[in-house]
Design a protein around this motif. Structure first.
Motif, PDB file in Angstrom:
ATOM      1  N   MET A   1       0.848  -1.189   0.000  1.00  0.00           N
ATOM      2  CA  MET A   1       0.000   0.000   0.000  1.00  0.00           C
ATOM      3  C   MET A   1       0.880   1.234   0.000  1.00  0.00           C
ATOM      4  O   MET A   1       1.974   1.226   0.574  1.00  0.00           O
ATOM      5  CB  MET A   1      -0.917   0.005   1.232  1.00  0.00           C
ATOM      6  CG  MET A   1      -1.995  -1.055   1.212  1.00  0.00           C
ATOM      7  SD  MET A   1      -2.895  -1.180   2.781  1.00  0.00           S
ATOM      8  CE  MET A   1      -2.031  -2.567   3.550  1.00  0.00           C
ATOM      9  N   LEU A   2       0.399   2.300  -0.641  1.00  0.00           N
ATOM     10  CA  LEU A   2       1.162   3.532  -0.754  1.00  0.00           C
ATOM     11  C   LEU A   2       0.529   4.642   0.081  1.00  0.00           C
ATOM     12  O   LEU A   2      -0.698   4.685   0.223  1.00  0.00           O
ATOM     13  CB  LEU A   2       1.228   3.980  -2.222  1.00  0.00           C
ATOM     14  CG  LEU A   2       1.854   3.004  -3.207  1.00  0.00           C
ATOM     15  CD1 LEU A   2       1.724   3.548  -4.630  1.00  0.00           C
ATOM     16  CD2 LEU A   2       3.319   2.749  -2.859  1.00  0.00           C
ATOM     17  N   PRO A   3       1.337   5.550   0.611  1.00  0.00           N
ATOM     18  CA  PRO A   3       0.785   6.692   1.340  1.00  0.00           C
ATOM     19  C   PRO A   3      -0.157   7.509   0.447  1.00  0.00           C
ATOM     20  O   PRO A   3       0.182   7.819  -0.696  1.00  0.00           O
ATOM     21  CB  PRO A   3       2.027   7.507   1.713  1.00  0.00           C
ATOM     22  CG  PRO A   3       3.144   6.529   1.699  1.00  0.00           C
ATOM     23  CD  PRO A   3       2.815   5.551   0.614  1.00  0.00           C
TER      24      PRO A   3
ATOM     25  N   VAL B   1       0.751   1.523   8.042  1.00  0.00           N
ATOM     26  CA  VAL B   1       0.923   0.083   7.821  1.00  0.00           C
ATOM     27  C   VAL B   1       2.143  -0.357   8.625  1.00  0.00           C
ATOM     28  O   VAL B   1       3.261   0.100   8.378  1.00  0.00           O
ATOM     29  CB  VAL B   1       1.112  -0.258   6.333  1.00  0.00           C
ATOM     30  CG1 VAL B   1       1.289  -1.767   6.162  1.00  0.00           C
ATOM     31  CG2 VAL B   1      -0.073   0.232   5.511  1.00  0.00           C
ATOM     32  N   ASP B   2       1.914  -1.202   9.613  1.00  0.00           N
ATOM     33  CA  ASP B   2       2.983  -1.733  10.465  1.00  0.00           C
ATOM     34  C   ASP B   2       3.338  -3.123   9.942  1.00  0.00           C
ATOM     35  O   ASP B   2       2.623  -4.094  10.201  1.00  0.00           O
ATOM     36  CB  ASP B   2       2.500  -1.796  11.918  1.00  0.00           C
ATOM     37  CG  ASP B   2       3.602  -2.207  12.891  1.00  0.00           C
ATOM     38  OD1 ASP B   2       4.542  -2.912  12.464  1.00  0.00           O
ATOM     39  OD2 ASP B   2       3.518  -1.831  14.069  1.00  0.00           O
ATOM     40  N   ARG B   3       4.439  -3.201   9.212  1.00  0.00           N
ATOM     41  CA  ARG B   3       4.821  -4.475   8.589  1.00  0.00           C
ATOM     42  C   ARG B   3       5.272  -5.498   9.635  1.00  0.00           C
ATOM     43  O   ARG B   3       5.032  -6.698   9.474  1.00  0.00           O
ATOM     44  CB  ARG B   3       5.931  -4.241   7.562  1.00  0.00           C
ATOM     45  CG  ARG B   3       5.454  -3.523   6.305  1.00  0.00           C
ATOM     46  CD  ARG B   3       4.530  -4.383   5.506  1.00  0.00           C
ATOM     47  NE  ARG B   3       3.871  -3.647   4.432  1.00  0.00           N
ATOM     48  CZ  ARG B   3       2.868  -4.128   3.730  1.00  0.00           C
ATOM     49  NH1 ARG B   3       2.401  -5.351   3.985  1.00  0.00           N
ATOM     50  NH2 ARG B   3       2.302  -3.420   2.776  1.00  0.00           N
ATOM     51  N   GLU B   4       5.914  -5.043  10.695  1.00  0.00           N
ATOM     52  CA  GLU B   4       6.378  -5.987  11.717  1.00  0.00           C
ATOM     53  C   GLU B   4       5.199  -6.676  12.399  1.00  0.00           C
ATOM     54  O   GLU B   4       5.253  -7.868  12.687  1.00  0.00           O
ATOM     55  CB  GLU B   4       7.235  -5.255  12.747  1.00  0.00           C
ATOM     56  CG  GLU B   4       8.584  -4.806  12.210  1.00  0.00           C
ATOM     57  CD  GLU B   4       9.461  -4.207  13.293  1.00  0.00           C
ATOM     58  OE1 GLU B   4       9.025  -4.187  14.473  1.00  0.00           O
ATOM     59  OE2 GLU B   4      10.580  -3.769  12.970  1.00  0.00           O
ATOM     60  N   GLN B   5       4.139  -5.921  12.670  1.00  0.00           N
ATOM     61  CA  GLN B   5       2.956  -6.485  13.328  1.00  0.00           C
ATOM     62  C   GLN B   5       1.892  -6.930  12.326  1.00  0.00           C
ATOM     63  O   GLN B   5       0.860  -7.466  12.732  1.00  0.00           O
ATOM     64  CB  GLN B   5       2.350  -5.439  14.272  1.00  0.00           C
ATOM     65  CG  GLN B   5       3.285  -4.973  15.377  1.00  0.00           C
ATOM     66  CD  GLN B   5       3.685  -6.086  16.312  1.00  0.00           C
ATOM     67  OE1 GLN B   5       2.872  -6.962  16.656  1.00  0.00           O
ATOM     68  NE2 GLN B   5       4.953  -6.100  16.731  1.00  0.00           N
ATOM     69  N   ASN B   6       2.156  -6.709  11.035  1.00  0.00           N
ATOM     70  CA  ASN B   6       1.187  -7.027   9.978  1.00  0.00           C
ATOM     71  C   ASN B   6      -0.167  -6.346  10.262  1.00  0.00           C
ATOM     72  O   ASN B   6      -1.224  -6.964  10.218  1.00  0.00           O
ATOM     73  CB  ASN B   6       0.982  -8.543   9.844  1.00  0.00           C
ATOM     74  CG  ASN B   6       0.382  -8.924   8.497  1.00  0.00           C
ATOM     75  OD1 ASN B   6       0.714  -8.326   7.468  1.00  0.00           O
ATOM     76  ND2 ASN B   6      -0.521  -9.887   8.487  1.00  0.00           N
ATOM     77  N   GLU B   7      -0.096  -5.032  10.538  1.00  0.00           N
ATOM     78  CA  GLU B   7      -1.285  -4.267  10.890  1.00  0.00           C
ATOM     79  C   GLU B   7      -1.557  -3.154   9.884  1.00  0.00           C
ATOM     80  O   GLU B   7      -0.631  -2.484   9.414  1.00  0.00           O
ATOM     81  CB  GLU B   7      -1.127  -3.619  12.272  1.00  0.00           C
ATOM     82  CG  GLU B   7      -1.109  -4.590  13.425  1.00  0.00           C
ATOM     83  CD  GLU B   7      -0.865  -3.885  14.751  1.00  0.00           C
ATOM     84  OE1 GLU B   7      -0.971  -4.564  15.794  1.00  0.00           O
ATOM     85  OE2 GLU B   7      -0.560  -2.679  14.747  1.00  0.00           O
TER      86      GLU B   7
END
Length: 257
Positions: free
Chosen positions: A34-36, A61-67
């Motif tokens: 996803m893009l800003p 978008v939190d990639r570490e938490q997949n959120e």
């Protein structure tokens, strides 16, 4: 970009303010790219007056938490129903939709200006900039101190300046009155918020020769450019904000001062 229809799981719903909630969603699979500046269309269940999906900006978008984070202003039956979601429930989303902000290049000095719930897409924008080695400057406006949202998180990614209409925090007045605009020069401005605020920012940018993009908040129903309810007049004719935007360079818009 490829679009997805996903049943995302609600991880948490946090009441940030009497009118705003932060919804964190996750999935058993990695979330798509996803893009800003892009947005999602969410399906509202359990509201007898809400028949169409609601467009919500991608807040983070939190990639570490997949959120996936959605900052929601509870202004109608549909958004009030979203605020009532509980952890473990699912939310059907179409994503990612629209075109985001233009890429930022190293060496550019960029100002991100937001007002109200319009601050939402600027957090993810600032985070992606920081990730690429460009520190953003945020200028955030609200009616009063209690209406300012997520300041601590914004400060993780760049300098934060504030205006409030009543002077309860930061400088008193509107974002275009902040002394920062007279003290520093910027190569680019990206902004999102109430239309009068964005028009004032666009006017300032034009007068000072600064490249400027705005994220429009026209009413959107389908999110795919089919229903034509979000049309905006531009130098290229009538364009759908959901498909051709929501981010536009101000040079494309036929805004009148």
């Amino acid at each position: 970009m490829k679009k997805f229809i996903l049943d995302l799981t609600v991880k948490s719903v946090e009441q940030l303010h009497e009118r705003y909630v932060l919804i964190k969603l996750t999935d058993k699979h990695p979330l798509p790219e996803m893009l800003p500046g892009q947005f999602v269309e969410v399906q509202i269940e359990g509201s007898s007056t809400t028949f169409l999906r609601r467009p919500i900006s991608i807040n983070f978008v939190d990639r570490e938490q997949n959120e996936l984070w959605l900052l929601v202003a509870t202004i109608g039956d549909g958004t009030r129903r979203l605020a009532q979601l509980k952890a473990g429930e699912t939310l059907n989303c179409i994503l990612p939709l629209g075109n985001g902000f233009s890429p930022i290049f190293k060496g550019e000095k960029v100002l991100l200006i937001g007002g109200g719930v319009g601050v939402a897409p600027l957090l993810y924008m600032g985070a992606k900039m920081k990730e690429s080695g460009v520190e953003p400057t945020f200028l955030l406006g609200a009616r009063s101190a209690k209406d300012l949202l997520m300041l601590d998180i914004f400060r993780r990614y760049g300098r934060v300046y504030v205006t409030t209409e009543d002077g309860s925090e930061g400088e008193k007045g509107f974002v275009t009155n902040h002394s920062l605009l007279q003290q520093e020069c910027f190569d680019r401005i990206s902004t999102c918020g109430p239309t009068p605020m964005m028009k004032a920012v666009a006017r300032f940018a034009r007068e000072n020769g600064i490249d400027c993009e705005v994220s429009l908040e026209n009413l959107m129903a389908c999110g795919l450019g089919a229903c034509l309810c979000c049309v905006e007049k531009t130098t290229e004719g009538n364009l759908c904000v959901c498909k051709d935007g929501p981010v536009f360079n101000i040079k494309k818009l036929l805004w009148q001062d």
